[in-house]
Motif scaffolding. Sequence first.
Motif, PDB file in Angstrom:
ATOM      1  N   VAL A  48       0.822  -1.206   0.000  1.00 32.15           N
ATOM      2  CA  VAL A  48       0.000   0.000   0.000  1.00 32.15           C
ATOM      3  C   VAL A  48       0.856   1.256   0.000  1.00 32.15           C
ATOM      4  O   VAL A  48       0.598   2.198  -0.748  1.00 32.15           O
ATOM      5  CB  VAL A  48      -0.937   0.010   1.229  1.00 32.15           C
ATOM      6  CG1 VAL A  48      -1.688   1.329   1.315  1.00 32.15           C
ATOM      7  CG2 VAL A  48      -1.908  -1.157   1.178  1.00 32.15           C
ATOM      8  N   ALA A  49       1.863   1.284   0.867  1.00 30.00           N
ATOM      9  CA  ALA A  49       2.691   2.476   0.994  1.00 30.00           C
ATOM     10  C   ALA A  49       4.050   2.080   1.549  1.00 30.00           C
ATOM     11  O   ALA A  49       4.173   1.100   2.290  1.00 30.00           O
ATOM     12  CB  ALA A  49       2.028   3.499   1.912  1.00 30.00           C
ATOM     13  N   ALA A  50       5.057   2.859   1.211  1.00 32.95           N
ATOM     14  CA  ALA A  50       6.405   2.618   1.718  1.00 32.95           C
ATOM     15  C   ALA A  50       7.083   3.943   1.986  1.00 32.95           C
ATOM     16  O   ALA A  50       6.776   4.959   1.345  1.00 32.95           O
ATOM     17  CB  ALA A  50       7.210   1.790   0.729  1.00 32.95           C
ATOM     18  N   ALA A  61       0.510   2.873  -3.552  1.00 30.15           N
ATOM     19  CA  ALA A  61      -0.264   2.196  -4.582  1.00 30.15           C
ATOM     20  C   ALA A  61      -1.186   3.225  -5.232  1.00 30.15           C
ATOM     21  O   ALA A  61      -1.652   4.163  -4.557  1.00 30.15           O
ATOM     22  CB  ALA A  61      -1.086   1.066  -3.967  1.00 30.15           C
ATOM     23  N   ASP A  62      -1.439   3.065  -6.519  1.00 25.04           N
ATOM     24  CA  ASP A  62      -2.287   4.024  -7.223  1.00 25.04           C
ATOM     25  C   ASP A  62      -3.651   4.177  -6.561  1.00 25.04           C
ATOM     26  O   ASP A  62      -4.238   5.255  -6.554  1.00 25.04           O
ATOM     27  CB  ASP A  62      -2.472   3.586  -8.678  1.00 25.04           C
ATOM     28  CG  ASP A  62      -1.212   3.774  -9.507  1.00 25.04           C
ATOM     29  OD1 ASP A  62      -1.115   3.172 -10.586  1.00 25.04           O
ATOM     30  OD2 ASP A  62      -0.303   4.518  -9.070  1.00 25.04           O
ATOM     31  N   SER A  63      -4.136   3.096  -5.997  1.00 20.98           N
ATOM     32  CA  SER A  63      -5.484   3.097  -5.421  1.00 20.98           C
ATOM     33  C   SER A  63      -5.609   3.962  -4.162  1.00 20.98           C
ATOM     34  O   SER A  63      -6.719   4.307  -3.759  1.00 20.98           O
ATOM     35  CB  SER A  63      -5.908   1.671  -5.092  1.00 20.98           C
ATOM     36  OG  SER A  63      -4.997   1.070  -4.197  1.00 20.98           O
ATOM     37  N   LYS A  65      -3.238   6.748  -3.554  1.00 22.71           N
ATOM     38  CA  LYS A  65      -2.536   8.031  -3.727  1.00 22.71           C
ATOM     39  C   LYS A  65      -3.471   9.199  -3.483  1.00 22.71           C
ATOM     40  O   LYS A  65      -4.600   9.218  -3.954  1.00 22.71           O
ATOM     41  CB  LYS A  65      -1.962   8.117  -5.140  1.00 22.71           C
ATOM     42  CG  LYS A  65      -0.644   7.397  -5.328  1.00 22.71           C
ATOM     43  CD  LYS A  65      -0.136   7.555  -6.756  1.00 22.71           C
ATOM     44  CE  LYS A  65       1.151   6.791  -6.964  1.00 22.71           C
ATOM     45  NZ  LYS A  65       1.622   6.866  -8.363  1.00 22.71           N
ATOM     46  N   GLY A  66      -2.967  10.161  -2.726  1.00 25.13           N
ATOM     47  CA  GLY A  66      -3.756  11.348  -2.422  1.00 25.13           C
ATOM     48  C   GLY A  66      -4.683  11.183  -1.237  1.00 25.13           C
ATOM     49  O   GLY A  66      -5.268  12.156  -0.754  1.00 25.13           O
ATOM     50  N   ARG A  67      -4.826   9.947  -0.745  1.00 27.08           N
ATOM     51  CA  ARG A  67      -5.714   9.694   0.394  1.00 27.08           C
ATOM     52  C   ARG A  67      -4.958   9.172   1.610  1.00 27.08           C
ATOM     53  O   ARG A  67      -5.347   9.462   2.746  1.00 27.08           O
ATOM     54  CB  ARG A  67      -6.795   8.677  -0.001  1.00 27.08           C
ATOM     55  CG  ARG A  67      -7.664   9.112  -1.147  1.00 27.08           C
ATOM     56  CD  ARG A  67      -8.828   8.146  -1.364  1.00 27.08           C
ATOM     57  NE  ARG A  67      -8.389   6.798  -1.707  1.00 27.08           N
ATOM     58  CZ  ARG A  67      -8.663   5.714  -0.993  1.00 27.08           C
ATOM     59  NH1 ARG A  67      -9.369   5.808   0.120  1.00 27.08           N
ATOM     60  NH2 ARG A  67      -8.236   4.515  -1.391  1.00 27.08           N
ATOM     61  N   PHE A  68      -3.903   8.402   1.385  1.00 25.79           N
ATOM     62  CA  PHE A  68      -3.125   7.816   2.480  1.00 25.79           C
ATOM     63  C   PHE A  68      -1.781   8.527   2.592  1.00 25.79           C
ATOM     64  O   PHE A  68      -1.205   8.943   1.583  1.00 25.79           O
ATOM     65  CB  PHE A  68      -2.862   6.331   2.225  1.00 25.79           C
ATOM     66  CG  PHE A  68      -4.074   5.440   2.356  1.00 25.79           C
ATOM     67  CD1 PHE A  68      -5.365   5.951   2.426  1.00 25.79           C
ATOM     68  CD2 PHE A  68      -3.915   4.062   2.402  1.00 25.79           C
ATOM     69  CE1 PHE A  68      -6.464   5.118   2.538  1.00 25.79           C
ATOM     70  CE2 PHE A  68      -5.005   3.219   2.513  1.00 25.79           C
ATOM     71  CZ  PHE A  68      -6.281   3.757   2.582  1.00 25.79           C
TER      72      PHE A  68
END
Length: 119
Positions: A48-50, A61-63, A65-68
């Motif tokens: 998800v994120a690193a 992850a593209d899904s 981006k901008g939210r997490f």
Amino acid sequence: QVQLVESGGGLVQPGGSLRLSCAASGFTISSQPMSWYRQAPGKERELVAAISSAGLVTKYADSVKGRFTVSRDNAKNTVYLQMNSLKPEDTAVYYCNAGYTYPKYSDSWGQGTQVTVSS
């Protein structure tokens, strides 16, 4: 012995927010990148994120981006995942691990923390 303890999950309505924490022990996170993964029912675990060891570089992850937003507090040996504008498709068990592209401690996953997004 490596231990990863995730917390902060729960039930939240669509559009809501949660902040996950990952407390590491048995190793010092300051010397290595850290990542968050998630696994939804019937699906494979996904990155998800690193975040880099110094916290200067992140990827998502593209899904999400901008939210997490992933962050870290090396002094506390803890990594965080701020999740905003949550969607039902974010429902999963969330895990953390060391590494930027693949899990360094693949034999030492924590119990994870359940995130459920539902009205």
